[in-house]
Design a protein around this motif. Structure first.
Motif, short mmCIF file in Angstrom:
data_model
loop_
_atom_site.label_atom_id
_atom_site.label_comp_id
_atom_site.label_asym_id
_atom_site.label_seq_id
_atom_site.Cartn_x
_atom_site.Cartn_y
_atom_site.Cartn_z
N MET A 38 -12.98 -24.70 -12.83
CA MET A 38 -13.56 -25.80 -13.60
C MET A 38 -12.44 -26.71 -14.08
O MET A 38 -11.43 -26.24 -14.59
N PRO A 39 -12.58 -28.02 -13.91
CA PRO A 39 -11.57 -28.96 -14.39
C PRO A 39 -11.42 -28.90 -15.90
O PRO A 39 -12.37 -28.56 -16.62
N LEU A 40 -10.25 -29.22 -16.37
CA LEU A 40 -9.96 -29.19 -17.80
C LEU A 40 -10.42 -30.50 -18.43
O LEU A 40 -9.87 -31.56 -18.14
N PRO A 41 -11.46 -30.47 -19.26
CA PRO A 41 -12.01 -31.72 -19.81
C PRO A 41 -11.11 -32.34 -20.88
O PRO A 41 -10.19 -31.70 -21.38
N ASN A 42 -11.43 -33.59 -21.21
CA ASN A 42 -10.74 -34.28 -22.29
C ASN A 42 -10.91 -33.50 -23.59
O ASN A 42 -11.95 -32.92 -23.85
N ASN A 43 -9.87 -33.48 -24.41
CA ASN A 43 -9.86 -32.84 -25.72
C ASN A 43 -9.86 -31.31 -25.65
O ASN A 43 -10.07 -30.65 -26.66
N ALA A 44 -9.65 -30.75 -24.46
CA ALA A 44 -9.58 -29.29 -24.33
C ALA A 44 -8.29 -28.79 -24.97
O ALA A 44 -7.27 -29.47 -24.97
N LEU A 45 -8.35 -27.59 -25.51
CA LEU A 45 -7.19 -26.95 -26.12
C LEU A 45 -6.58 -26.01 -25.10
O LEU A 45 -7.29 -25.30 -24.39
N VAL A 46 -5.25 -26.02 -25.01
CA VAL A 46 -4.53 -25.14 -24.10
C VAL A 46 -3.59 -24.27 -24.93
O VAL A 46 -2.74 -24.79 -25.66
N LEU A 47 -3.77 -22.96 -24.84
CA LEU A 47 -2.91 -22.00 -25.55
C LEU A 47 -1.95 -21.42 -24.54
O LEU A 47 -2.36 -20.83 -23.54
N VAL A 48 -0.64 -21.58 -24.81
CA VAL A 48 0.40 -21.00 -23.97
C VAL A 48 1.22 -20.10 -24.89
O VAL A 48 1.83 -20.58 -25.85
N THR A 49 1.24 -18.80 -24.60
CA THR A 49 1.96 -17.87 -25.46
C THR A 49 2.48 -16.70 -24.65
O THR A 49 2.04 -16.46 -23.54
N ASP A 50 3.45 -16.00 -25.22
CA ASP A 50 4.02 -14.85 -24.54
C ASP A 50 4.40 -13.71 -25.48
O ASP A 50 5.03 -12.76 -25.06
N GLY A 51 4.08 -13.77 -26.71
CA GLY A 51 4.45 -12.72 -27.64
C GLY A 51 5.67 -13.09 -28.48
O GLY A 51 5.97 -12.42 -29.45
N ARG A 52 6.36 -14.14 -28.10
CA ARG A 52 7.49 -14.63 -28.88
C ARG A 52 7.34 -16.11 -29.23
O ARG A 52 7.82 -16.56 -30.26
N LYS A 53 6.70 -16.85 -28.35
CA LYS A 53 6.50 -18.28 -28.55
C LYS A 53 5.03 -18.61 -28.44
O LYS A 53 4.28 -17.90 -27.79
N LEU A 54 4.65 -19.70 -29.08
CA LEU A 54 3.27 -20.17 -29.03
C LEU A 54 3.29 -21.68 -28.90
O LEU A 54 4.00 -22.36 -29.64
N LEU A 55 2.53 -22.17 -27.96
CA LEU A 55 2.31 -23.60 -27.79
C LEU A 55 0.82 -23.87 -27.80
O LEU A 55 0.07 -23.22 -27.08
#
Length: 155
Positions: free
Chosen positions: A1-18
């Motif tokens: 599914m394409p990522l719509p406008n205003n979607a939230l993206v969580l990028v994390t690894d246990g040490r950093k969070l974006l």
């Protein structure tokens, strides 16, 4: 599914969070940073005070040592839980309609366990990959490639 406008993206690894927000649309992803957190990495001596314990065996001689606790992994699991709590709070406030999660497999598993059903129902994409140290352009390219593969699989 394409990522719509205003979607939230969580990028994390246990040490950093974006936490990133898609300011583009489904055809052209434009991620911008909303939040960036990083924890300091502690040394084992700062986390532990003792050696692992031992247990007297019921038969024979000697003692069996308990396995030493992996405090770094416990910290990473706690970090993933806190990341899920942040996403849960935003989901309950209706701050986003779609959520994409990018995390290594173990962290992704911890996130899944901790996501509230309101947040879990908004997940449109899960990618099990370490991307916290990568530029945003690489994250965008990964999401584009992942959604393209998902569209081909649906055909």
């Amino acid at each position: 599914m394409p990522l719509p406008n205003n979607a939230l993206v969580l990028v994390t690894d246990g040490r950093k969070l974006l936490l990133l927000r898609n300011h583009g649309d489904a055809a052209q992803i434009d991620l911008r940073v909303e939040r960036h957190d990083e924890r300091s990495d502690q040394k084992n001596g700062e986390m532990t005070t003792d050696a692992p314990g031992t247990n007297q065996q019921s038969g024979g001689y000697g003692r069996t040592a308990y396995e030493e606790t992996d405090f770094h992994q416990l910290e990473e699991d706690r970090w993933a839980k806190q990341a899920a709590e942040r996403v849960n709070a935003r989901a309950l406030r209706n701050d986003f309609d779609a959520l994409a999660i990018i995390a290594p497999p173990r962290t992704l598993g911890e996130l899944r366990k901790c996501l509230h059903k309101a947040a879990a129902s908004k997940v449109v994409c899960e990618i099990d990959k370490e991307m916290t140290g990568r530029p945003i352009a690489d994250i965008e390219a990964l999401l584009v490639a992942h959604t393209a593969r998902a569209e081909l699989a649906d055909v």
